[in-house]
Design a protein around this motif. Structure first.
Motif, mmCIF file in Angstrom:
data_model
loop_
_atom_site.group_PDB
_atom_site.id
_atom_site.type_symbol
_atom_site.label_atom_id
_atom_site.label_comp_id
_atom_site.label_asym_id
_atom_site.label_seq_id
_atom_site.Cartn_x
_atom_site.Cartn_y
_atom_site.Cartn_z
ATOM 1 N N GLY A 157 -2.747 -8.147 -4.593
ATOM 2 C CA GLY A 157 -2.494 -8.492 -3.108
ATOM 3 C C GLY A 157 -2.172 -7.084 -2.132
ATOM 4 N N ASP A 158 -2.135 -7.417 -0.996
ATOM 5 C CA ASP A 158 -2.143 -5.907 -0.006
ATOM 6 C C ASP A 158 -0.614 -5.817 0.462
ATOM 7 O OD1 ASP A 158 -2.486 -8.233 1.634
ATOM 8 O OD2 ASP A 158 -3.904 -7.236 3.001
ATOM 9 N N GLU A 159 0.213 -6.852 0.204
ATOM 10 C CA GLU A 159 1.460 -6.717 0.675
ATOM 11 C C GLU A 159 2.241 -5.491 0.361
ATOM 12 O OE1 GLU A 159 4.218 -9.906 0.392
ATOM 13 O OE2 GLU A 159 3.593 -10.941 2.127
ATOM 14 N N GLN A 160 2.280 -5.088 -0.930
ATOM 15 C CA GLN A 160 2.853 -3.890 -1.244
ATOM 16 C C GLN A 160 2.285 -2.836 -0.314
ATOM 17 O OE1 GLN A 160 3.789 -3.081 -5.222
ATOM 18 N NE2 GLN A 160 3.018 -4.921 -5.647
ATOM 19 N N GLU A 161 1.229 -2.535 -0.424
ATOM 20 C CA GLU A 161 0.424 -1.558 0.530
ATOM 21 C C GLU A 161 0.870 -1.571 1.951
ATOM 22 O OE1 GLU A 161 -3.506 -2.417 -0.169
ATOM 23 O OE2 GLU A 161 -3.151 -1.994 -2.508
ATOM 24 N N GLN A 162 0.928 -2.840 2.302
ATOM 25 C CA GLN A 162 1.376 -2.851 4.007
ATOM 26 C C GLN A 162 2.785 -2.594 3.892
ATOM 27 O OE1 GLN A 162 0.775 -6.788 5.277
ATOM 28 N NE2 GLN A 162 -1.471 -6.580 5.233
ATOM 29 N N GLY A 168 6.095 4.209 6.569
ATOM 30 C CA GLY A 168 5.479 5.552 7.094
ATOM 31 C C GLY A 168 4.407 6.017 5.872
ATOM 32 N N ALA A 169 3.836 5.567 5.142
ATOM 33 C CA ALA A 169 2.969 6.181 4.068
ATOM 34 C C ALA A 169 1.590 6.069 4.853
ATOM 35 C CB ALA A 169 2.981 5.224 2.782
ATOM 36 N N SER A 170 0.852 7.138 4.733
ATOM 37 C CA SER A 170 -0.470 7.171 5.197
ATOM 38 C C SER A 170 -1.365 6.151 4.102
ATOM 39 C CB SER A 170 -1.048 8.404 5.263
ATOM 40 O OG SER A 170 -1.175 9.047 3.894
ATOM 41 N N ARG A 171 -2.613 6.131 4.451
ATOM 42 C CA ARG A 171 -3.384 5.291 3.653
ATOM 43 C C ARG A 171 -3.717 5.978 2.221
ATOM 44 N NH1 ARG A 171 -8.095 1.843 5.338
ATOM 45 N NH2 ARG A 171 -7.336 0.903 7.368
ATOM 46 N N SER A 174 -0.296 5.523 0.324
ATOM 47 C CA SER A 174 0.001 4.275 -0.001
ATOM 48 C C SER A 174 -1.009 4.164 -1.371
ATOM 49 C CB SER A 174 -0.202 3.240 0.697
ATOM 50 O OG SER A 174 -1.272 2.435 0.836
ATOM 51 N N PHE A 175 -2.216 4.544 -1.515
ATOM 52 C CA PHE A 175 -3.178 4.495 -2.450
ATOM 53 C C PHE A 175 -2.595 5.128 -3.758
ATOM 54 C CE2 PHE A 175 -6.538 6.169 -5.141
ATOM 55 C CZ PHE A 175 -6.904 5.147 -5.512
ATOM 56 N N LEU A 176 -1.938 6.289 -3.487
ATOM 57 C CA LEU A 176 -1.718 6.997 -4.728
ATOM 58 C C LEU A 176 -0.275 6.575 -5.293
ATOM 59 C CD1 LEU A 176 -2.229 10.942 -3.588
ATOM 60 C CD2 LEU A 176 -3.679 9.485 -5.174
ATOM 61 N N ARG A 177 0.570 6.358 -4.407
ATOM 62 C CA ARG A 177 2.001 6.007 -4.826
ATOM 63 C C ARG A 177 2.198 4.287 -5.201
ATOM 64 N NH1 ARG A 177 6.632 9.139 -2.826
ATOM 65 N NH2 ARG A 177 5.728 11.239 -2.357
ATOM 66 N N ILE A 178 1.258 3.417 -4.336
ATOM 67 C CA ILE A 178 1.515 1.965 -4.680
ATOM 68 C C ILE A 178 0.077 1.403 -5.380
ATOM 69 C CG2 ILE A 178 1.817 -0.200 -3.531
ATOM 70 C CD1 ILE A 178 4.120 1.961 -3.424
ATOM 71 N N THR A 179 -0.740 1.631 -4.933
ATOM 72 C CA THR A 179 -2.235 0.896 -5.486
ATOM 73 C C THR A 179 -2.560 1.626 -6.866
ATOM 74 O OG1 THR A 179 -2.925 1.062 -3.069
ATOM 75 C CG2 THR A 179 -4.199 0.251 -4.833
ATOM 76 N N PRO C 71 0.696 1.027 11.750
ATOM 77 C CA PRO C 71 2.348 0.578 11.348
ATOM 78 C C PRO C 71 2.929 1.668 10.600
ATOM 79 C CG PRO C 71 0.415 -0.293 9.926
ATOM 80 C CD PRO C 71 -0.046 0.220 11.111
ATOM 81 N N GLN C 72 2.203 2.925 10.125
ATOM 82 C CA GLN C 72 2.963 4.010 9.803
ATOM 83 C C GLN C 72 3.732 4.796 10.663
ATOM 84 O OE1 GLN C 72 -0.455 6.611 8.690
ATOM 85 N NE2 GLN C 72 0.752 8.425 8.152
ATOM 86 N N ARG C 73 3.195 4.705 11.957
ATOM 87 C CA ARG C 73 3.806 5.417 12.883
ATOM 88 C C ARG C 73 4.730 4.650 13.915
ATOM 89 N NH1 ARG C 73 1.271 10.013 12.060
ATOM 90 N NH2 ARG C 73 -0.687 9.986 11.748
ATOM 91 N N ARG C 74 4.935 3.191 13.726
ATOM 92 C CA ARG C 74 5.785 2.517 14.651
ATOM 93 C C ARG C 74 7.099 2.711 14.428
ATOM 94 N NH1 ARG C 74 2.297 -2.570 16.887
ATOM 95 N NH2 ARG C 74 0.265 -1.422 16.920
#
Ligand SMILES: Nc1ncnc2c1ncn2[C@@H]1O[C@H](COP(=O)(O)OP(=O)(O)OP(=O)(O)O)[C@@H](O)[C@H]1O
Ligand SMILES: [Mg+2]
Lengths: 260, 284, 324
Positions: A157-162, A168-171, A174-179, C71-74
């Motif tokens: 799912g994508d909840e953890q990424e959200q 404050g994580a960038s894409r 969030s890919f490297l640390r979570i996905t 969302p990252q910057r909010r």
């Protein structure tokens, strides 16, 4: 009674189709001890074939891993028109005969084809050389990483990424640390499958490599060429080595397979 | 905090989809990723395959037809289809039986058996052919020599297609509820009746999709048949091997024609498979 | 204003989910988004967090137009209904995540995380993985994780939705106290009116993608703008063509001025309360009910078959059904 009948039937079938042939070749390889085996595998041709195999399979695995991760993220985390079509195209290589793959690549990237000719005029030879073999290998092993990742990404799912994004994580972060940590086992599984398929590819590589001994010969091509030239010990030794790699991958995939 | 009830009448009436920021159908990130993926897929898979089909047809349907029906090509194609059909049928029966044994039976070493089922997927095809030739070739310790025979071709295809039916039927069988069978038994059904009326209907979609996969694979198979078939035209040469020798002799248009036939058969099988899976999903 | 949502419209495909929604959230307040399932509460919260983009309209956070910010910057803290715990990280690393992303020094992270874990009573479980926590503990971890980055606003989607009734009640009071302590502007989604009334200082009623009413719990309970809100916020019954709260009805054995005659059908004793179910004359069999204390029921000797008169109490809020 019927149970024993079915069990016997199943075991005998597997024994004669699968187990005995593999055991026999391993037995024949090692009948004369380890020395002939080692000797057959350390001949210059064998070593060269081994090196070509590693290079080709290595590049193919890298390409398919990057592509596999990208496409599975695309399929599970993005919406766009034509998703079903893309999904179907990913599976297409499974249904294509390796020889057809070879022909297809020759018709596009061969010396006498427009694209291949152009590349060749720039000094970049594809067919009968490593790039063509890599492309052929990439073709045949394309779906493996994607198919290993998609169900796990869906399940994740994508909840953890959200959540990571709102923290404050960038894409990329969030890919490297979570996905990535979430899919590491599945990724390992897919990569091992892809590696096994790449090491063992024969048909497509046979066509695009031109089967040039000591130049574009991979281990599988080596097995065939040695056998046709009545050098059974070398053929058996290389086949056994490949079979052992196959058994190893089997055990690895067993370990990595997503359990449910 | 207020809901701007006072402001609302002042805001201009909105027509659906009228004003406001136009929304792209998908984001730039998606578009970039999609673009790269499609380009990669096109360069490696789609364009080459399209060129094969185009090459087979660019000299007209008559030429295509003649290329496919040259005696050796035609013999190879029919052998491939017939052998693949036989192999698919044997897989249908044996695969289901093996899956059944793996799920419902219990005996020492079952886990090992379950693991080696996947060996044909991991073993390089050329090695598979060599391995079979060792046991069923001229030097067979069993005294069975299938080298250069059609039976040898079927054997090789059986080897490489072994896992398909087993691995599609197994999970379905695992998920079948034992209570349904117990309920049937409590209603007086015999074991055979239970199998025939309860289990089989649930398994059929999986059995058929496994069979379709095995058939597709058999049609396309090359490596494992090279050594054991001996590559005898009109006798043991399968389509992929015939195709290979046509490429070797630079007959690309003929090769493209045979490739197109192989692609068409594979696609038809895949379409059938898709239909089977939807059918299975609907029933599941 | 901490959050200003202006004229937001959002559709998934062709179904409108939010229609011209405008909401203001005051700094430091604890606001509940209350409404029935599918009403668009989560979607509105996600629009505020930037997890969904509105088709039309704007979102301002602390005076800054955030409509197009990721969302990252909010600078919002978001707590998901199912926690979205990072499964491969310990409780400590979960809470530290936002700080690590911001590259704070190790010591500072350690200090801040432990402080937060104490606040949510998880300091002893810092080295556990989420799978080793109970639902309530995971919930509190998610809260600490969201608070760690000192967000300007805290957004909670059904924070107690997945917990059992007992834990829910405890966490409710705890959230109220936590808010009094931390004072961060908080918006939480719930479909439980009791939860909203108990915890929030402002309630936004959202249904069918529209804001129906905004006000303090007392306002929305006592002065609902329409029958829908009235029904959603508490028990209602119908007498004389009006919707009335069942505890706002006088019941008498003798005729009352402007009263409605009725016949008692059943008397149900629920501990301290008594629920009197009545057949109201001229209401074609639609039953009404009145909530009275046990003492009153005993004093009047209410029993099935008795004829009584019902009348809304003088201060009762009544809504004429026919007007809608
Ligand atoms: N990603 C999505 N794609 C399509 N439709 C969606 C999506 N998210 C929500 N919806 C639809 O939007 C409507 C409102 O959903 P939302 O989740 O905001 O409701 P909710 O008020 O939070 O309800 P609940 O109390 O059940 O969580 C629903 O009808 C839902 O089906
Ligand atoms: Mg919701």
């Amino acid at each position: 009674m019927a149970r024993y009948g079915l069990r016997t039937l199943a075991v005998v079938y597997l024994l004669f189709l699968l187990v005995l042939p593999v055991i026999l070749i391993i037995w024949r390889t090692f009948a004369g001890g380890l020395a002939p085996f080692a000797e057959a595998l350390t001949s210059p041709s064998a070593l060269h074939a081994f090196q070509v195999t590693v290079v080709v399979a290595g590049w193919a695995v890298v390409a398919n891993t990057v592509f596999g991760i990208g496409v599975s993220l695309l399929l599970t985390r993005h919406s766009f028109p034509g998703k079903r079509l893309l999904n179907a195209f990913i599976d297409l290589p499974m249904a294509v005969s390796p020889v057809v793959v070879g022909l297809a690549l020759i018709l596009v990237y061969g010396r006498f084809a427009p694209v291949g000719g152009l590349l060749e005029s720039w000094g970049f030879q594809v067919i009968f050389s490593t790039p063509g073999m890599v492309i052929a290998t990439v073709f045949v092993s394309m779906p493996l990483v994607v198919r290993a990742l998609v169900p796990v990404l869906e399940e994740l799912g994508d909840e953890q990424e959200q959540a990571a994004h709102t923290l404050g994580a960038s894409r990329l972060q969030s890919f490297l640390r979570i996905t990535l940590p979430g899919i590491r086992w599945a990724l390992g599984y897919g990569v091992v499958l892809c590696l096994a398929r790449s090491l063992g590819e024969y048909g497509a590589v046979a066509v695009v490599s031109g089967r040039l001994v000591d130049q574009t010969q991979t281990l599988t091509l080596f097995v065939e060429e040695r056998f046709q030239n009545f050098d059974q010990p070398a053929a058996f030794a290389a086949a056994t080595a490949l079979a052992l790699v196959a058994v190893l991958t089997l055990l690895l995939t067993k370990l990595l397979r997503p359990k449910d | 905090m207020t809901t701007d009830t006072a402001r609302r009448p002042l805001s201009p009436p909105r027509t659906p989809g009228g004003e406001g920021r136009p929304r792209p159908r998908f984001s730039t990130g998606t578009a970039t990723g999609l673009g790269v993926a499609v380009l990669y897929l096109s360069l490696i898979v789609l364009i080459p395959l399209a060129v094969v089909v185009w090459r087979s047809l660019d000299q007209g349907p008559g030429f295509f037809w003649r290329a496919v029906t040259t005696p050796d090509a035609w013999a190879a194609l029919t052998l491939t289809v017939v052998a693949s059909a036989i192999v698919a049928l044997i897989n249908l029966v044996m695969g289901t039986i093996i899956a059944w044994v793996l799920v419902r039976d219990r005996f020492p070493g079952k886990a090992v058996v379950d693991t080696i089922i996947d060996l044909p997927f991991a073993l390089p095809t050329i090695v598979a052919g060599l391995v079979l030739l060792a046991l069923y070739g001229p030097e067979s310790p069993l005294g069975v020599n299938l080298a250069y025979t059609r039976a040898g071709v079927v054997l090789a295809l059986l080897f490489v297609t072994l896992p398909f039916v087993i691995r599609t039927v197994q999970p379905v069988l695992l998920e079948l509820d034992a209570d349904v069978e117990q309920a049937a038994a409590s209603l007086g059904a015999s074991p055979f009746q239970i199998f025939r009326r309860i289990i089989l209907p649930n398994l059929v979609p999986a059995m058929l999709s496994g069979t379709a996969l095995a058939f597709t694979r058999a049609i396309a198979e090359f490596g494992s048949t090279v050594l054991i078939s001996g590559n005898l035209p009109f006798k043991t040469q399968v389509a992929a091997v015939n195709l290979f020798s046509q490429i070797e002799s630079d007959n690309t248009t003929g090769a493209a024609a045979i490739s197109t036939v192989l692609l068409a058969v594979a696609l038809a099988a895949l379409l059938l498979l898709d239909l089977l899976q939807r059918w299975g999903n609907r029933r599941g | 204003m901490a959050i200003e949502v202006r004229d937001v419209t959002k559709s998934f495909g062709t179904t409108p989910v939010l229609r011209d929604v405008s909401v203001d959230v005051e700094s430091g307040s604890l606001t509940a988004l209350l409404g029935p399932s599918g009403g668009g509460k989560s979607t509105l919260l996600r629009v505020i967090a930037g997890l969904e983009r509105p088709d039309i309209g704007t979102v301002h956070i602390s005076g800054v137009d955030a409509t197009r910010l990721s969302p990252q910057r909010r600078d919002v803290g978001f707590v998901f209904q199912h926690y979205a715990a990072f499964k491969h990280l310990t409780v400590f690393r979960n809470v530290a995540f936002g700080l690590e992303i911001r590259k704070r020094p190790k010591d500072e992270i350690r200090e801040r995380v432990m402080e937060l874990l104490e606040l949510v009573h998880l300091e002893k479980l810092a080295d556990r993985y989420p799978s080793q926590l109970s639902g309530g503990q995971r919930q509190r971890m998610a809260l600490a994780r969201a608070l760690a980055v000192e967000p300007k606003v805290l957004l909670l989607d059904e924070p107690f939705g997945a917990l059992d009734a007992q834990v829910r009640k405890e966490l409710r009071t705890w959230l109220r106290r936590l808010h009094d302590e931390v004072h961060v502007t908080t918006v939480f989604v719930t479909h439980d009116q009791e939860e909203a009334i108990e915890v929030a200082d402002t309630i936004v009623v959202l249904a069918d993608g529209e804001v129906k009413q905004v006000g303090s719990p007392a306002e929305v309970y006592d002065h609902p703008v329409d029958p829908f809100v009235m029904r959603f916020l508490g028990p209602v019954t119908e007498i004389g063509g009006d919707l009335v709260r069942p505890h706002d009805i006088e019941i008498s054995a003798s005729p009352l001025d402007g009263g409605t005659p009725a016949t008692i059908a059943r008397v149900v004793r629920l501990g301290f309360e008594v629920r009197v179910e009545v057949e109201v004359d001229g209401q074609d069999g639609r039953e009404a009910w009145v909530q009275v204390t046990r003492e009153l029921a005993d004093r009047l000797g209410l029993a099935p078959g008795d004829t009584v008169t019902l009348r809304p109490t003088p201060g009762a809020r009544r809504l004429a059904l026919s007007a809608v």
